[in-house]
Design a protein around this motif. Structure first.
Motif, PDB file in Angstrom:
ATOM      1  N   ASP A   1      -5.764  -0.585   9.188  1.00 11.35           N
ATOM      2  CA  ASP A   1      -6.786  -1.445   8.578  1.00 11.35           C
ATOM      3  C   ASP A   1      -6.764  -1.431   7.053  1.00 11.35           C
ATOM      4  N   LYS A   2      -6.587  -0.237   6.474  1.00 13.43           N
ATOM      5  CA  LYS A   2      -6.761  -0.110   5.018  1.00 13.43           C
ATOM      6  C   LYS A   2      -5.458  -0.208   4.238  1.00 13.43           C
ATOM      7  N   VAL A   3      -4.315  -0.134   4.941  1.00 15.82           N
ATOM      8  CA  VAL A   3      -3.039  -0.185   4.233  1.00 15.82           C
ATOM      9  C   VAL A   3      -2.190  -1.348   4.740  1.00 15.82           C
ATOM     10  N   VAL A   4      -1.755  -1.277   5.997  1.00 15.14           N
ATOM     11  CA  VAL A   4      -0.840  -2.275   6.546  1.00 15.14           C
ATOM     12  C   VAL A   4      -1.452  -3.676   6.529  1.00 15.14           C
ATOM     13  N   ALA A   5      -2.669  -3.814   7.071  1.00 16.91           N
ATOM     14  CA  ALA A   5      -3.301  -5.134   7.161  1.00 16.91           C
ATOM     15  C   ALA A   5      -3.538  -5.744   5.780  1.00 16.91           C
ATOM     16  N   ARG A   6      -3.648  -4.897   4.760  1.00 17.11           N
ATOM     17  CA  ARG A   6      -3.903  -5.412   3.405  1.00 17.11           C
ATOM     18  C   ARG A   6      -2.625  -5.550   2.590  1.00 17.11           C
ATOM     19  N   GLY A   7      -1.495  -5.333   3.242  1.00 19.54           N
ATOM     20  CA  GLY A   7      -0.217  -5.509   2.557  1.00 19.54           C
ATOM     21  C   GLY A   7       0.055  -4.487   1.469  1.00 19.54           C
ATOM     22  N   ARG A   8      -0.596  -3.320   1.543  1.00 16.83           N
ATOM     23  CA  ARG A   8      -0.356  -2.265   0.545  1.00 16.83           C
ATOM     24  C   ARG A   8       0.883  -1.472   0.941  1.00 16.83           C
ATOM     25  N   ASP A   9       1.525  -0.876  -0.019  1.00 18.33           N
ATOM     26  CA  ASP A   9       2.747  -0.120   0.232  1.00 18.33           C
ATOM     27  C   ASP A   9       2.408   1.311   0.670  1.00 18.33           C
ATOM     28  N   PRO A  10       2.716   1.651   1.926  1.00 12.79           N
ATOM     29  CA  PRO A  10       2.400   3.003   2.443  1.00 12.79           C
ATOM     30  C   PRO A  10       3.032   4.122   1.609  1.00 12.79           C
ATOM     31  N   LYS A  11       4.117   3.800   0.891  1.00 21.36           N
ATOM     32  CA  LYS A  11       4.772   4.831   0.072  1.00 21.36           C
ATOM     33  C   LYS A  11       4.034   5.049  -1.242  1.00 21.36           C
ATOM     34  N   GLU A  12       3.138   4.113  -1.593  1.00 24.66           N
ATOM     35  CA  GLU A  12       2.380   4.205  -2.843  1.00 24.66           C
ATOM     36  C   GLU A  12       0.957   4.730  -2.627  1.00 24.66           C
ATOM     37  N   VAL A  13       0.394   4.453  -1.447  1.00 19.64           N
ATOM     38  CA  VAL A  13      -1.009   4.797  -1.191  1.00 19.64           C
ATOM     39  C   VAL A  13      -1.128   6.264  -0.781  1.00 19.64           C
ATOM     40  N   LYS A  14      -2.055   6.978  -1.426  1.00 23.36           N
ATOM     41  CA  LYS A  14      -2.288   8.388  -1.091  1.00 23.36           C
ATOM     42  C   LYS A  14      -3.351   8.502   0.003  1.00 23.36           C
TER      43      LYS A  14
END
Length: 176
Positions: free
Chosen positions: A58-71
């Motif tokens: 919900d908070k990373v993938v669905a929002r198109g954020r980079d999992p390698k960047e998000v802590k």
């Protein structure tokens, strides 16, 4: 009257530990490798949160954020609801309903040992309320070995007239 069942007896999902500054990508790999849906976020000796596969979705993938960047600390659930392993499972069910949550972090003396879900608790109630009191040898209980302190599958043994939960290697070394 159903026998008292401690929450620790129904913990099936081991606690996988991650750090607040781990990347979401690393945690996703850890969850996948361990085939679990959530991890406990620990800083020093303190439980600071939990992160679930839903958080990642919900908070990373669905929002198109980079999992390698998000802590982890950016998306984790802070101050997770916990229950000590010696509480009754009815207490765990009450706590889940009161807080509107699907899983509870089970601790022993404040240290994470695993998770229970509503389904685990209901299954345990169901098992114990059925008339057959047979306990199969296949039941896997996870926790901390009472002899060596290692986390893993435990076996109930009787040593010196008392009941202990110990790991396989301690069981083998005692020739039980």
């Amino acid at each position: 009257m159903a026998p008292r069942i401690a929450v620790g007896q129904v913990v099936k999902r081991k606690a996988v530990i991650v750090k607040p500054d781990d990347t979401v990508h690393r945690v996703a790999r850890i969850l996948s490798k361990n085939k679990v849906g959530s991890a406990v976020v620990v800083k020093g000796d303190e439980i600071v949160g939990i992160i679930t596969d839903r958080d990642i979705l919900d908070k990373v993938v669905a929002r198109g954020r980079d999992p390698k960047e998000v802590k982890v600390e950016e998306v984790m659930t802070k101050k997770p609801i916990t229950i000590e392993d010696d509480y009754d499972i009815s207490d765990a069910i009450d706590r889940m309903m009161e807080k509107g949550i699907r899983r509870l972090l089970v601790t022993r003396l404040g240290k994470p040992i695993g998770f229970v879900t509503a389904a685990d608790l209901l299954a345990a109630l169901n098992t114990y309320s059925s008339e057959e009191e047979e306990v199969s040898e296949e039941t896997e209980v996870y926790g901390i070995c009472e002899l060596c302190g290692q986390y893993g599958p435990l076996y109930k043994v009787y040593i010196e007239g008392g009941e202990k939960w110990i790991c396989e290697s301690c069981k083998d070394s005692l020739n039980l």
